[in-house]
Design an enzyme around this catalytic site. Structure first.
Site, PDB file in Angstrom:
ATOM      1  N   HIS B  66      63.516 -20.442 -22.181  1.00  0.00           N
ATOM      2  CA  HIS B  66      62.935 -21.565 -21.253  1.00  0.00           C
ATOM      3  C   HIS B  66      64.148 -22.166 -20.937  1.00  0.00           C
ATOM      4  O   HIS B  66      64.925 -22.713 -21.709  1.00  0.00           O
ATOM      5  CB  HIS B  66      61.947 -22.065 -21.684  1.00  0.00           C
ATOM      6  CG  HIS B  66      62.001 -23.315 -22.675  1.00  0.00           C
ATOM      7  ND1 HIS B  66      62.308 -24.250 -22.435  1.00  0.00           N
ATOM      8  CD2 HIS B  66      61.961 -23.247 -24.085  1.00  0.00           C
ATOM      9  CE1 HIS B  66      62.337 -25.113 -23.314  1.00  0.00           C
ATOM     10  NE2 HIS B  66      62.012 -24.500 -24.556  1.00  0.00           N
ATOM     11  N   ASP B 179      67.237 -27.973 -26.559  1.00  0.00           N
ATOM     12  CA  ASP B 179      66.018 -27.348 -26.475  1.00  0.00           C
ATOM     13  C   ASP B 179      65.674 -27.116 -25.064  1.00  0.00           C
ATOM     14  O   ASP B 179      65.450 -28.060 -24.431  1.00  0.00           O
ATOM     15  CB  ASP B 179      65.043 -28.117 -27.101  1.00  0.00           C
ATOM     16  CG  ASP B 179      63.458 -27.569 -27.072  1.00  0.00           C
ATOM     17  OD1 ASP B 179      63.293 -26.586 -26.353  1.00  0.00           O
ATOM     18  OD2 ASP B 179      62.553 -28.335 -27.356  1.00  0.00           O
ATOM     19  N   GLU B 211      58.328 -24.305 -19.762  1.00  0.00           N
ATOM     20  CA  GLU B 211      57.743 -24.041 -20.880  1.00  0.00           C
ATOM     21  C   GLU B 211      57.182 -25.172 -21.538  1.00  0.00           C
ATOM     22  O   GLU B 211      56.141 -25.343 -22.335  1.00  0.00           O
ATOM     23  CB  GLU B 211      58.746 -23.385 -21.848  1.00  0.00           C
ATOM     24  CG  GLU B 211      58.402 -22.832 -23.222  1.00  0.00           C
ATOM     25  CD  GLU B 211      58.589 -23.876 -24.334  1.00  0.00           C
ATOM     26  OE1 GLU B 211      57.948 -23.522 -25.526  1.00  0.00           O
ATOM     27  OE2 GLU B 211      59.132 -24.997 -24.138  1.00  0.00           O
ATOM     28  N   GLU B 212      57.903 -26.268 -21.381  1.00  0.00           N
ATOM     29  CA  GLU B 212      57.644 -27.583 -22.026  1.00  0.00           C
ATOM     30  C   GLU B 212      56.196 -28.193 -21.642  1.00  0.00           C
ATOM     31  O   GLU B 212      55.430 -28.943 -22.324  1.00  0.00           O
ATOM     32  CB  GLU B 212      58.658 -28.605 -21.827  1.00  0.00           C
ATOM     33  CG  GLU B 212      59.947 -28.337 -22.540  1.00  0.00           C
ATOM     34  CD  GLU B 212      60.012 -28.271 -23.882  1.00  0.00           C
ATOM     35  OE1 GLU B 212      59.278 -28.772 -24.550  1.00  0.00           O
ATOM     36  OE2 GLU B 212      61.282 -28.184 -24.309  1.00  0.00           O
ATOM     37  N   ASP B 234      63.951 -19.680 -28.990  1.00  0.00           N
ATOM     38  CA  ASP B 234      63.679 -20.824 -28.672  1.00  0.00           C
ATOM     39  C   ASP B 234      64.222 -21.582 -29.942  1.00  0.00           C
ATOM     40  O   ASP B 234      64.540 -20.844 -31.031  1.00  0.00           O
ATOM     41  CB  ASP B 234      62.238 -21.024 -28.749  1.00  0.00           C
ATOM     42  CG  ASP B 234      62.144 -22.299 -27.808  1.00  0.00           C
ATOM     43  OD1 ASP B 234      62.883 -23.363 -27.820  1.00  0.00           O
ATOM     44  OD2 ASP B 234      60.828 -22.523 -27.064  1.00  0.00           O
ATOM     45  N   HIS B 318      63.587 -33.157 -29.262  1.00  0.00           N
ATOM     46  CA  HIS B 318      63.143 -33.791 -28.081  1.00  0.00           C
ATOM     47  C   HIS B 318      63.759 -35.317 -28.095  1.00  0.00           C
ATOM     48  O   HIS B 318      63.206 -36.223 -27.991  1.00  0.00           O
ATOM     49  CB  HIS B 318      61.528 -33.688 -28.184  1.00  0.00           C
ATOM     50  CG  HIS B 318      60.852 -32.540 -27.511  1.00  0.00           C
ATOM     51  ND1 HIS B 318      59.473 -32.571 -27.099  1.00  0.00           N
ATOM     52  CD2 HIS B 318      61.530 -31.413 -27.475  1.00  0.00           C
ATOM     53  CE1 HIS B 318      59.288 -31.351 -26.795  1.00  0.00           C
ATOM     54  NE2 HIS B 318      60.421 -30.344 -26.956  1.00  0.00           N
TER      55      HIS B 318
END
Lengths: 330, 359
Positions: B66, B179, B211-212, B234, B318
């Site tokens: 992603h 990410d 995706e998130e 990922d 994150h």
């Protein structure tokens, strides 16, 4: 338009039991449709053909409303129930529900020591006037919607199930006013939105649209101590950018805005921090589509007195007609 | 190929979920030399196809990494003493504790640099002094008068974090959106390696959108491409102080190959065999149900797709200082390339046969 709003909002149609609403919508749309069908889940799908130069567009407004379902009837004839969709216990005591056959029931609750607190849903019951389980006119599995009459307060309109009969009204009005369109437009009056946007999901799978636009209510930030939100009643139709279930297609958002500005339609940009709409399943159906939502600002959502502004409704219809009557380049 | 330079370009390009146009453009340029076609689909995923050298019709493997990142969105414009401030909400899994005092870019009618500010703790009400800020306390300050802000910014505009990629000593790098740009880098390296080797299957490299927020690009690209098999790439949790459980992995220790109901056991085994063949260190990560990755969407598209999952260990997920090891990114690229070159026209049969064997 108020007459149609009254007719639809006063109709009975908890999620899963939308047939009475569908029966009211069908004659409204029939004169303007090229083709009408009802699919396996109960969605009413109304096709208006384009001139072949445009896209396949699905418009979704859900017919269902929140409600309750009978789980148990006591010896004394009281009705215990569970929720259908997002029913808040604080909206229940003293209010009325209506069953498919018109039976009216009063909701009340077990005593609570602290009158400032609210009992949970399972401590509520419905009194339909029965004296025992034998003469109780409703049975386990029967569904009821809230019951309250439509009212006009100046430009504000109040009813139960504005969520989302007002979206249905916007769709019907737009269909009536849409003389010509380049697009193959499918107006889907969907079922079971309140229990997981399920009708729009199957309709989108079947129709495979390029563009999906939901018509639904959104919250406002204009009541005392409301959670801050830049949407107010009466300040225009709302163009959704994001809610908790999806982020709208950036190109579609841009196009909606452009159409509103060209036509001088008052609009507000909407970022909703609680809830979602039929745009969510449309976006992810099959290979996906460009999904967005035209929202009608609404106060007191999921209560028996949901309030919208008639001007916002009119502006939502105008925006939808503008979008559908012109080419869509994404 | 300079892994650091690719990762730097990718992580420093904004691309919050739902607004992937810019990052898609950068990835398209990176992949262009290695693929036969590049398109962007209806939900914004970038789909690139590299034809295999086998006889048509060829079998097809979809690689999903992603490209979207967590971010913010303007939800209200407020004015204070003539200056305009923006209240924001999260796009994806933003940890409110990590964003105060960060630099941002507001994607309004033009790009506006900004900072996430708040009252200093001493000026907050007592009950809030020792707690993390909430979204009501935080504002984006773009340093402009309210009327300028009203002209340039509207509710619904995206806000992305701004953080250069740092090379720490050794092979470690730290920055935002590793990410999942670390995985996009690994897929880029894989395509580069494949250009020097022979593979019979077609490769559909997909940089998925959103995706998130909802694994949108995984579900929709797997539906439209209908591949014979798929691998999601990922980030996974890196070990570090206080993070030492069995599902966290050493940075620099190699990628993970994931196991559990969200992956096809045959895909796991084939990835493992590819790693063993080139003596590439890998670890097994386990998921008892939801892997939290694109693999979850890929697996159930259409009639079901045999799906594998490869992870790159990452610390501080994150945040704006996500930390990974360049070696793991490079190894992931090599692992994918090796796996792909080993795919033949018997592979799908062997997957099916593997499911029938007595265990």
């Amino acid at each position: 338009m108020n007459e149609l709003i009254k007719k639809l909002t006063e109709a009975y149609g908890p999620a899963g039991f939308e047939d009475q609403v569908r029966d009211l919508i069908q004659p409204e749309v029939a004169p303007y449709a090229d083709e009408i069908k009802v699919d396996a889940l109960g969605n009413l799908i109304v096709h208006k053909k384009g001139d072949g130069s445009g896209l396949k567009v699905m418009i979704a407004a859900h017919m269902d409303e929140i409600g309750v379902m009978v789980t148990h009837i006591t010896k004394e004839g009281y009705v215990r129930f569970t929720n259908i969709g997002g029913v808040y216990p604080r909206t229940l005591h003293g209010n009325r529900v209506r069953f498919a056959d018109g039976t009216i029931g009063i909701i009340s609750t077990e005593p609570l020591a602290d009158r400032n607190k609210v009992n949970s849903l399972d401590k509520h019951f419905i009194d339909v006037g029965a004296t025992s389980s034998e003469d109780c006119p409703v049975k386990v599995g029967d569904a009821a919607g809230f019951w309250r009459e439509f009212a006009v307060l100046g430009s504000r309109l109040v009813a139960k199930s504005m969520d989302d009969r007002i979206g249905c009204v916007v769709a019907i009005e737009a269909l009536k006013r849409l003389k010509e369109t380049p697009h193959d437009v499918y107006f889907v009056f969907s079922v079971q939105e309140e229990v997981g946007t399920r009708g729009a999901q199957t309709a989108a799978n079947a129709l495979n649209p390029d563009v999906g636009i939901a018509l639904d209510v959104t919250l406002t930030g204009d009541t005392p101590e409301a959670r801050p939100m830049a949407v107010s009643l009466g300040k225009g139709t709302a163009i959704k950018v994001k809610d908790t279930g999806m982020i709208a297609h950036a190109g579609l958002v841009k196009l909606m805005r452009q159409r509103a500005e060209e036509a001088g339609i008052p609009y507000q940009m909407e970022v909703l921090e609680g809830g979602t709409t039929d745009a969510r399943p449309m976006q992810i159906a099959n290979a996906g589509c460009a999904a967005g939502c035209i929202s009608i600002p609404c106060r007191y959502v999921h209560s028996q007195s949901e309030m919208v502004d008639g001007n916002d409704v009119e502006n939502s219809v105008r925006l939808l007609v503008e979008i559908l009557s012109k080419p869509i380049a994404l | 190929m300079d892994t650091f330079e690719i990762l730097k370009k990718l992580t420093e390009t904004p691309g919050p979920s739902g607004n992937e146009g810019g990052i898609a453009h950068v990835i398209a340029e990176l992949w262009q030399p290695y693929v036969d076609s590049v398109t962007v689909d209806r939900v914004g995923s970038l789909i690139a196809v590299r034809n295999g050298q086998g006889k048509a019709p060829r079998q097809r493997l979809l690689l999903a990494a992603h490209m979207d990142e967590i971010g913010l969105m303007v939800r209200q414009i407020v004015s204070h003493n003539g200056y305009g401030f923006l209240r924001v909400t999260n796009v994806g899994g933003v940890d409110i504790r990590q964003i105060y005092a960060q630099q941002v870019v507001v994607h309004g009618r033009q790009e506006l640099p900004g900072v996430l500010g708040c009252l200093p703790p001493s000026m907050l009400p007592e009950e809030k002094q020792n707690k993390p800020y909430d979204y009501e306390d935080l504002v984006v300050d773009v340093g402009l008068p309210a009327e300028e802000v009203e002209k340039l910014v509207s509710v619904g505009d995206f806000v992305s974090f701004r953080q250069p990629l740092h090379q720490l000593l050794g092979k470690r790098v730290a920055g935002k959106s590793l990410d999942n740009r670390a995985s996009v880098t690994a897929v880029t390296l894989c395509l580069h390696y494949l250009a020097q080797r022979t593979h019979t299957w077609d490769i559909i490299a997909v940089a998925t959108a959103q995706e998130e927020t909802r694994l949108l690009g995984a579900y929709t690209s797997a539906f439209s491409q209908r591949p014979d098999a798929a691998v999601a790439i990922d980030v996974t949790f890196g070990k570090g102080p206080g993070v030492n459980d069995a599902n966290a992995f050493e940075l620099g220790g190699g990628p993970t190959i994931d196991w559990g109901p969200n992956v096809h056991p045959g895909m796991y085994r084939a990835l493992k065999e590819a790693a063993d063949a080139i003596e590439l260190p890998v670890h097994t990560a386990t998921h008892s149900r939801y892997s939290g990755t694109d693999a979850f969407g890929l697996q159930i598209a259409r009639e079901g797709i045999p799906t594998g999952l490869v992870g790159i260990p990452l610390r501080y997920m994150h945040t704006m200082v996500e930390t990974a090891d360049l070696t793991d990114i490079e190894r992931t690229g090599r692992l994918l390339a090796e796996f792909i070159t080993r795919l033949d026209d018997k592979f799908l049969e062997s997957l099916a046969a593997g499911m029938m064997e007595e265990k």
